[in-house]
Enzyme design. Structure first.
Site, PDB file in Angstrom:
ATOM      1  N   LYS A  35      11.259  40.935  40.880  1.00 39.73           N
ATOM      2  CA  LYS A  35      11.848  41.797  41.999  1.00 39.73           C
ATOM      3  C   LYS A  35      13.382  42.106  41.794  1.00 39.73           C
ATOM      4  O   LYS A  35      14.335  42.134  42.816  1.00 39.73           O
ATOM      5  CB  LYS A  35      11.434  41.605  43.293  1.00 39.73           C
ATOM      6  N   LYS A  77       0.599  35.888  37.557  1.00 38.59           N
ATOM      7  CA  LYS A  77       1.571  36.343  38.165  1.00 38.59           C
ATOM      8  C   LYS A  77       2.709  34.939  38.391  1.00 38.59           C
ATOM      9  O   LYS A  77       2.372  34.109  39.104  1.00 38.59           O
ATOM     10  CB  LYS A  77       1.590  36.956  39.443  1.00 38.59           C
ATOM     11  N   GLY A  93      -3.721  35.750  45.573  1.00 36.71           N
ATOM     12  CA  GLY A  93      -3.242  34.380  45.529  1.00 36.71           C
ATOM     13  C   GLY A  93      -4.340  33.144  45.922  1.00 36.71           C
ATOM     14  O   GLY A  93      -5.459  33.035  45.494  1.00 36.71           O
ATOM     15  N   ARG A  94      -4.030  33.177  47.522  1.00 38.31           N
ATOM     16  CA  ARG A  94      -4.740  32.024  47.970  1.00 38.31           C
ATOM     17  C   ARG A  94      -6.280  31.933  47.899  1.00 38.31           C
ATOM     18  O   ARG A  94      -7.035  30.935  47.953  1.00 38.31           O
ATOM     19  CB  ARG A  94      -4.041  31.745  49.395  1.00 38.31           C
ATOM     20  N   ASP A 123      20.081  45.000  41.996  1.00 42.57           N
ATOM     21  CA  ASP A 123      21.460  44.583  41.590  1.00 42.57           C
ATOM     22  C   ASP A 123      22.222  45.863  40.827  1.00 42.57           C
ATOM     23  O   ASP A 123      21.620  46.967  40.894  1.00 42.57           O
ATOM     24  CB  ASP A 123      21.414  43.515  40.589  1.00 42.57           C
ATOM     25  N   THR A 149       5.418  45.160  51.873  1.00 34.56           N
ATOM     26  CA  THR A 149       4.194  44.990  52.847  1.00 34.56           C
ATOM     27  C   THR A 149       4.632  44.409  54.208  1.00 34.56           C
ATOM     28  O   THR A 149       4.141  44.614  55.277  1.00 34.56           O
ATOM     29  CB  THR A 149       3.214  44.507  52.248  1.00 34.56           C
ATOM     30  N   ASP A 201       7.508  38.248  38.265  1.00 31.15           N
ATOM     31  CA  ASP A 201       7.360  39.012  39.572  1.00 31.15           C
ATOM     32  C   ASP A 201       8.801  38.515  40.101  1.00 31.15           C
ATOM     33  O   ASP A 201       8.905  37.870  41.146  1.00 31.15           O
ATOM     34  CB  ASP A 201       6.316  38.688  40.463  1.00 31.15           C
TER      35      ASP A 201
HETATM   36  O1  C5P Z   1      -1.853  34.382  48.489  1.00 27.30           O
HETATM   37  P1  C5P Z   1      -2.014  35.982  48.645  1.00 27.30           P
HETATM   38  O2  C5P Z   1      -2.852  36.549  48.066  1.00 27.30           O
HETATM   39  O3  C5P Z   1      -1.577  36.326  49.906  1.00 27.30           O
HETATM   40  O4  C5P Z   1      -0.707  36.090  47.512  1.00 27.30           O
HETATM   41  C1  C5P Z   1      -0.158  37.545  47.487  1.00 27.30           C
HETATM   42  C2  C5P Z   1       1.180  37.414  46.241  1.00 27.30           C
HETATM   43  O5  C5P Z   1       1.653  38.608  46.240  1.00 27.30           O
HETATM   44  C3  C5P Z   1       2.137  36.543  46.926  1.00 27.30           C
HETATM   45  O6  C5P Z   1       2.647  36.283  45.396  1.00 27.30           O
HETATM   46  C4  C5P Z   1       3.157  37.432  47.434  1.00 27.30           C
HETATM   47  O7  C5P Z   1       4.406  36.952  47.327  1.00 27.30           O
HETATM   48  C5  C5P Z   1       2.974  38.534  46.532  1.00 27.30           C
HETATM   49  N1  C5P Z   1       3.413  39.898  47.393  1.00 27.30           N
HETATM   50  C6  C5P Z   1       2.791  40.346  48.802  1.00 27.30           C
HETATM   51  N2  C5P Z   1       3.325  41.194  49.241  1.00 27.30           N
HETATM   52  C7  C5P Z   1       4.156  42.149  48.703  1.00 27.30           C
HETATM   53  C8  C5P Z   1       4.777  41.667  47.493  1.00 27.30           C
HETATM   54  C9  C5P Z   1       4.429  40.436  46.841  1.00 27.30           C
HETATM   55  O8  C5P Z   1       1.884  39.503  49.106  1.00 27.30           O
HETATM   56  N3  C5P Z   1       4.639  43.218  49.367  1.00 27.30           N
END
Ligand code: C5P
Length: 245
Positions: A65, A35, A216-217, A68, A126, A63
């Site tokens: 989003k 992503k 992500g992390r 507009d 979220t 991503d």
């Molecule tokens: O590091 P982590 O697993 O929290 O990353 C989640 C990813 O999903 C990030 O890129 C974050 O911006 C994205 N995201 C999120 N919640 C949302 C929409 C997108 O955590 N509602």
């Protein structure tokens, strides 16, 4: 590439393109999707997407989003698909006119030879609380709003919705099994929650009907990202073994 790998999306939330490329090179043999979000795209643009692909990414979720006026979103979605994205998203709060134009933008790009790209709608962020929805004049719970927006997106012809794992089962129930659900907020039991408040394990998220898990992390901040990804894929392959602490 296993079925689970095709459903795991690694969020490349890095502040340089080089760091993202390094991660992709480590993970491309293990994970199917990467992503690229607002930070990385703002820094590196379409060239960044091409370099992520060249580093080995099989599928890219752009991503950005979009939210507009309808014509602007149609043109932006078309551009994103032509840049080579395999999944793009818009905010469902942009309305039915905007989402209908987004579908047209995707289809125009495909007609010009781009790959068929999944087009999904962000429902309730979220991070949004009930209080914040009230401040916006929206008299609904975050969950009710997410399901309502997903239903609108399905009627406009989008392929799926982004939501928390908590809403995925309701969205599937109302929009049908072919309507895909993309869910961040996924945390294996062994990983830190970071700033994610409402989390589910990969196994729980799959059991709720989530199709694509965005992580992500727990992977990108790990000393051994490929090993962390393998561990998550193992949990996805045998969901019963994983429950959130
Ligand atoms: O590091 P982590 O697993 O929290 O990353 C989640 C990813 O999903 C990030 O890129 C974050 O911006 C994205 N995201 C999120 N919640 C949302 C929409 C997108 O955590 N509602």
């Amino acid at each position: 590439m296993t079925l689970a790998a095709d459903r795991l999306v690694v969020a490349l939330d890095t502040d340089t393109l080089e760091a993202a490329e390094t991660l992709v090179k480590k993970l491309a043999g293990t994970v199917g999707w990467f992503k690229v979000g607002k930070e990385l795209f703002t820094l590196s643009g379409p060239e960044g997407v091409r370099r992520i692909r060249a580093a080995g990414a099989r599928k890219i979720f752009l991503d950005l989003k979009y939210h507009d006026i309808p014509t602007t979103v149609r043109r932006a979605v078309k551009a994103a698909v032509l840049v080579g994205a395999d999944m793009v998203n818009v905010h469902a709060l942009g309305g039915t006119g905007m989402m209908t134009e987004a579908v047209k933008g995707r289809d125009e790009a495909v007609a010009q030879g781009a790959n068929r790209c999944l087009l999904v709608a962000v429902t309730t962020l979220t991070s949004m609380t009930q209080q914040e929805l009230m401040e916006l004049g929206i008299d609904a719970t975050p969950r009710m709003l997410a399901v309502h927006l997903a239903r609108m997106a399905a009627r406009c012809g989008l392929d799926g919705a982004v939501s928390s794992p908590q809403e995925a089962a309701d969205i599937k129930g109302i929009c049908g099994d072919r309507f895909v659900t993309v869910t961040p907020g996924v945390r294996p039991a062994w990983a830190a929650k970071n700033d994610q408040a409402r989390v589910m394990t990969p196994g729980e998220a799959l059991a709720k009907g989530c199709d694509y898990l965005v992580v992500g992390r727990p992977i990108t901040a790990s000393k051994d990202p490929a090993a962390a990804a393998q561990k998550i894929l193992a949990e996805m392959a045998s969901p019963a073994s994983a429950t959130q602490k």
